[in-house]
Design a protein around this motif. Structure first.
Motif, PDB file in Angstrom:
ATOM      1  N   UNK A  63      -2.163  12.786  -3.438  1.00 32.31           N
ATOM      2  CA  UNK A  63      -0.883  13.188  -2.830  1.00 32.31           C
ATOM      3  C   UNK A  63       0.277  12.197  -3.023  1.00 32.31           C
ATOM      4  N   UNK A  64       1.378  12.656  -2.427  1.00 32.00           N
ATOM      5  CA  UNK A  64       2.244  11.666  -2.370  1.00 32.00           C
ATOM      6  C   UNK A  64       2.163  10.548  -1.457  1.00 32.00           C
ATOM      7  N   UNK A  65       2.686   9.274  -1.947  1.00 32.98           N
ATOM      8  CA  UNK A  65       2.738   8.176  -1.204  1.00 32.98           C
ATOM      9  C   UNK A  65       3.014   8.121   0.477  1.00 32.98           C
ATOM     10  N   UNK A  66       4.170   8.717   0.793  1.00 37.21           N
ATOM     11  CA  UNK A  66       4.672   8.882   2.172  1.00 37.21           C
ATOM     12  C   UNK A  66       3.711   9.800   2.919  1.00 37.21           C
TER      13      UNK A  66
ATOM     14  N   UNK B 271       1.327  -6.166   9.219  1.00 37.94           N
ATOM     15  CA  UNK B 271       0.002  -5.561   8.049  1.00 37.94           C
ATOM     16  C   UNK B 271       0.612  -4.936   6.859  1.00 37.94           C
ATOM     17  N   UNK B 272      -0.125  -5.085   5.742  1.00 39.07           N
ATOM     18  CA  UNK B 272       0.305  -4.507   4.615  1.00 39.07           C
ATOM     19  C   UNK B 272      -0.829  -3.734   4.010  1.00 39.07           C
ATOM     20  N   UNK B 273      -0.405  -2.498   3.374  1.00 39.43           N
ATOM     21  CA  UNK B 273      -1.291  -1.617   2.764  1.00 39.43           C
ATOM     22  C   UNK B 273      -0.933  -1.316   1.378  1.00 39.43           C
ATOM     23  N   UNK B 274      -1.864  -1.332   0.687  1.00 40.07           N
ATOM     24  CA  UNK B 274      -1.741  -1.162  -1.020  1.00 40.07           C
ATOM     25  C   UNK B 274      -1.976   0.333  -1.324  1.00 40.07           C
ATOM     26  N   UNK B 275      -1.186   0.925  -2.210  1.00 40.11           N
ATOM     27  CA  UNK B 275      -1.516   2.258  -2.643  1.00 40.11           C
ATOM     28  C   UNK B 275      -1.482   2.107  -4.386  1.00 40.11           C
ATOM     29  N   UNK B 276      -2.521   2.514  -4.751  1.00 42.81           N
ATOM     30  CA  UNK B 276      -2.484   2.682  -6.540  1.00 42.81           C
ATOM     31  C   UNK B 276      -1.497   3.877  -6.882  1.00 42.81           C
ATOM     32  N   UNK B 277      -0.454   3.807  -7.653  1.00 39.76           N
ATOM     33  CA  UNK B 277       0.367   4.594  -7.555  1.00 39.76           C
ATOM     34  C   UNK B 277       0.859   4.953  -9.141  1.00 39.76           C
ATOM     35  N   UNK B 278       1.033   6.181  -9.507  1.00 34.53           N
ATOM     36  CA  UNK B 278       1.474   6.838 -10.488  1.00 34.53           C
ATOM     37  C   UNK B 278       2.459   8.092 -10.306  1.00 34.53           C
ATOM     38  N   UNK B 279       3.823   7.813 -10.805  1.00 29.46           N
ATOM     39  CA  UNK B 279       4.711   9.074 -10.458  1.00 29.46           C
ATOM     40  C   UNK B 279       4.608   9.276  -8.951  1.00 29.46           C
TER      41      UNK B 279
ATOM     42  N   UNK C  41      -2.217  -8.197   1.925  1.00 25.45           N
ATOM     43  CA  UNK C  41      -2.801  -6.683   2.153  1.00 25.45           C
ATOM     44  C   UNK C  41      -4.021  -6.649   2.924  1.00 25.45           C
ATOM     45  N   UNK C  42      -4.198  -5.693   3.674  1.00 26.63           N
ATOM     46  CA  UNK C  42      -5.475  -5.629   4.647  1.00 26.63           C
ATOM     47  C   UNK C  42      -6.058  -4.301   4.119  1.00 26.63           C
ATOM     48  N   UNK C  43      -5.369  -3.289   3.883  1.00 29.87           N
ATOM     49  CA  UNK C  43      -5.952  -1.898   3.494  1.00 29.87           C
ATOM     50  C   UNK C  43      -5.510  -1.441   1.996  1.00 29.87           C
ATOM     51  N   UNK C  44      -6.644  -0.880   1.374  1.00 24.52           N
ATOM     52  CA  UNK C  44      -6.340  -0.129   0.044  1.00 24.52           C
ATOM     53  C   UNK C  44      -6.544   1.510   0.347  1.00 24.52           C
ATOM     54  N   UNK C  45      -5.365   2.017   0.262  1.00 25.79           N
ATOM     55  CA  UNK C  45      -5.612   3.614   0.148  1.00 25.79           C
ATOM     56  C   UNK C  45      -5.657   4.244  -1.135  1.00 25.79           C
TER      57      UNK C  45
END
Length: 122
Positions: A89-92, A1-9, A60-64
């Protein structure tokens, strides 16, 4: 499974359509992280870009996400991507909370591009 996270810095961007890039997290069948990779964000608002089918074709199955408008939610869901809003918060840390079952969709949506509702803290 894949997750996608909109990221900045290194953190979740407040609005998925304005992010610098997407962090794509690949999980194995036991939810162990196999890989994290960055994917450039297309120009323009997320609901008007072609990002949803691109992400769906990648698996991708989930957008966080922090937050997004109803148009983006509709397009992501039409591409069979589950949307979890209210992340920050932080991606991890966000991935860790999702893996532990601690994240729930806040059901709050933006109705304009400078949405203050994405200040929800988890």
């Amino acid at each position: 499974m894949k997750l996608a996270l909109p990221t900045r810095d290194g953190v979740i961007d407040d609005h998925f359509g304005h992010c610098d890039h997407y962090t794509i997290v690949t999980l194995d069948d036991d939810n162990n992280i196999l890989k994290k990779e960055a994917m450039d964000s297309p120009e323009g608002c997320g609901c008007k870009s072609d990002i949803a089918p691109v992400l769906a074709n990648m698996g991708v199955k989930v957008m966080l996400a922090g937050n997004m408008g109803q148009g983006a939610i509709n397009i992501l869901q039409a591409n069979k991507i589950k949307v979890i809003r209210g992340c920050n918060g932080p991606i991890d840390d966000v991935v860790d909370k999702w893996l532990k079952g601690e994240l729930k969709d806040t059901l709050i949506e933006c109705d304009h591009h400078n949405c203050p509702s994405n200040e929800i803290k988890l």
